[in-house]
Design an enzyme around this catalytic site. Sequence first.
Site, short mmCIF file in Angstrom:
data_model
loop_
_atom_site.label_atom_id
_atom_site.label_comp_id
_atom_site.label_asym_id
_atom_site.label_seq_id
_atom_site.Cartn_x
_atom_site.Cartn_y
_atom_site.Cartn_z
N CYS A 2 40.91 39.26 32.07
CA CYS A 2 39.91 39.81 31.15
C CYS A 2 38.53 39.33 31.59
O CYS A 2 38.40 38.56 32.53
CB CYS A 2 40.21 39.32 29.74
N ARG A 27 37.01 44.04 35.10
CA ARG A 27 38.07 43.03 34.99
C ARG A 27 39.15 43.46 34.00
O ARG A 27 40.22 42.84 33.96
CB ARG A 27 37.49 41.69 34.55
N TRP A 74 42.24 43.00 29.53
CA TRP A 74 43.29 43.64 30.34
C TRP A 74 44.58 43.13 29.72
O TRP A 74 44.91 41.95 29.80
CB TRP A 74 43.20 43.20 31.81
N ASN A 100 40.55 34.39 28.68
CA ASN A 100 40.96 35.09 29.91
C ASN A 100 42.04 34.23 30.57
O ASN A 100 41.79 33.07 30.89
CB ASN A 100 39.77 35.24 30.86
N GLY A 101 43.25 34.76 30.72
CA GLY A 101 44.35 33.99 31.32
C GLY A 101 45.62 34.20 30.53
O GLY A 101 45.73 35.15 29.74
N GLU A 481 46.31 50.81 54.21
CA GLU A 481 45.12 50.69 53.36
C GLU A 481 44.66 52.06 52.86
O GLU A 481 44.30 52.22 51.69
CB GLU A 481 43.99 49.97 54.12
N LYS A 485 44.29 53.08 48.92
CA LYS A 485 43.05 53.59 48.31
C LYS A 485 43.34 54.88 47.53
O LYS A 485 42.91 55.07 46.40
CB LYS A 485 41.97 53.85 49.38
N GLU A 488 45.39 54.07 44.39
CA GLU A 488 44.66 53.29 43.38
C GLU A 488 43.76 54.15 42.50
O GLU A 488 43.71 53.98 41.30
CB GLU A 488 43.75 52.27 44.06
N HIS A 504 63.01 57.14 61.60
CA HIS A 504 64.05 56.32 60.96
C HIS A 504 64.12 56.57 59.46
O HIS A 504 64.68 55.76 58.71
CB HIS A 504 63.78 54.84 61.26
N LYS A 603 39.87 44.32 38.70
CA LYS A 603 39.29 43.92 39.98
C LYS A 603 39.82 42.59 40.48
O LYS A 603 40.05 42.40 41.68
CB LYS A 603 37.78 43.84 39.84
#
Length: 608
Positions: A2, A27, A74, A100-101, A481, A485, A488, A504, A603
């Site tokens: 958060c 966040r 979050w 936050n945590g 990557e 992207k 996401e 394969h 983030k």
Amino acid sequence: MCGIVCYVGPRDIKSVLIEGLKQLEYRGYDSAGIAVQNGNRIACYRAVGKIVELEKKIAGIEIIGESGIAHTRWATHGAPTEENAHPHRDGKENVYVIHNGIIENYHSLRRRLQQEGVHFRSETDTEVLAHLIALHYDGSLSEAVRKTMGQVEGTFGIAVIHRNEPGRIVVARRGSPLIIGLSDGSHFAASDVSAMVRYTNQVIHLQDNELAVLTKDDVSISTVQAVSVKRVVETVEWRGEDVELNGFPHFMLKEIYEQPNTIENAMRGRLEPAEGVPKLGGIMPVWDRLKDCRHLVIVACGTSFYAGCVGRYVFEKLTEIDVQVELASEFRYRKLNFPPNTFILALSQSGETADTLAAIKEAKRKGASLLGIVNVVGSSIARETDAGVYNHAGPEIGVASTKIFTSQLTILTLLALLLGRHQNLSLTDGIEAIRALQRIPEQINAIFAQANHIEAIAENYYRCSNWLFLGRKYNYPIAMEGALKLKEISYIHAEGYPAGEMKHGPIALVNPEMPTVAIVPQDDMYEKMISNIQEVKSRRGPVIAVATQGDAKIRELVDEVIEIPPTLSFLNPILTVIPCQLLAYYCAKFLNRDIDQPRNLAKSVTVE
Ligand code: AGP
């Protein structure tokens, strides 16, 4: 993960808190809330969803006070509801706390408090803190917080106010970031500097198991054992405008277009072109051991992990060092055996990613030396490592990492060059590499010149619900990557694959509705990639090629071509990733996605 921000002082508290929350929204954006104290009265407002929902709720309400705390969430424990939104309070509404945590032993604490008659209003772990602090309160909020810190397990960055102590905020941390901002007659605290950088660049990084009491005139810091602490005031290099959009529609696009500058920043003052060798002051404290290092373990998560994967190929090209690349969330639980003089290299934008932090602590316990490439100055990973290199890329606000990825690739190349030049790499090779690196920023501008073309390709394919990204050697991690992207920010399912693995299994997926992005610059893997592309084309799969300028052969073979200027093979990834970033951005734009704050993401992942 958060975002918390608090303020005590004469400024307009409502706008300081709301603007601070907006800077921290990346966040977490499940719910938000503020509590403002005016004498013994505390006004508290909470809303589900983004900060704008809270803003709507308090629009037209005069909120005045000398101090206040604010939070953007979050969700980890309990759904994104108003009842689960912060600030949380005790039964008598004397204590207001934001967090936050994760409180890992909240279950047993909650049960014990319920047996003592405490009634809980939310499903959160955080609410136990409000009740515990109230229980311990005996006229001193800081002592009540200190006692509570002694009882809780897990991670926290918290801020607390009490009805009986107007003009005073107590903040404390263990594991989650908390920064105090200093300015005349005002004090701030927040999860990161972006929430206060428009008011001050003078900050103190609170350390683990420390708490601070903030009033408008003073900040006093002490440990959980009540030992007073003096902390160094640091000057932040970020400026207020760095956290503004500056005319761009999204931070992600702004940060994509910042890459020529951020790559120059990553090299600034770090090159000795005539000697063909970089100079990295930040690693000199361990240089005597590092220069003889023959075993390097790169540890990271997400996009930083993919940067590490490119780094391994670059180190193998330029040095005699054996390189491993490890996902931090797996590495921290492995049985670790390191040969003597092993160095662990942590890659992290935020410097707060819980898995990476825990992984390097575990490696340190096993006797390894720690290096870091980190963007956020003073962050936990930066402080945990023995030496390192900062990206100096400025704040990265878009949840999808872009400019930090190319900055990480640049610094990994500088580090490999420096070590290689102290092993077998020749002066000529060193000079050639540095000259090629210095051309990269302007070469990226040549890719930007194709932005409309890339947008048109995205418009053609954004309705496809499955994509494949293929690459080999240096560009295999770019395939991963590129897929990340797209996933996401557009929520399109995409897979990055080493092209040699197609036969394969994944080739079974190929069909006319599944575009394949083939990363195929003219390097030593070119002919192999051409065969893989032909395999896809023979199953009528559309192919978008990221290829070297002037490559006529590829143009005949594929459906779309995005050109990159020619450079050394081990530098290609810094260029080939740019079209992938822009493709993802434009697909998300056509799908009207929330590009800077994609669903379910945040983030900085500060919880396991
Ligand atoms: C990348 O776009 C994501 N935001 C995520 O994968 C990120 O790279 C990962 O969480 C690692 O973060 P860090 O670099 O701050 O440690």
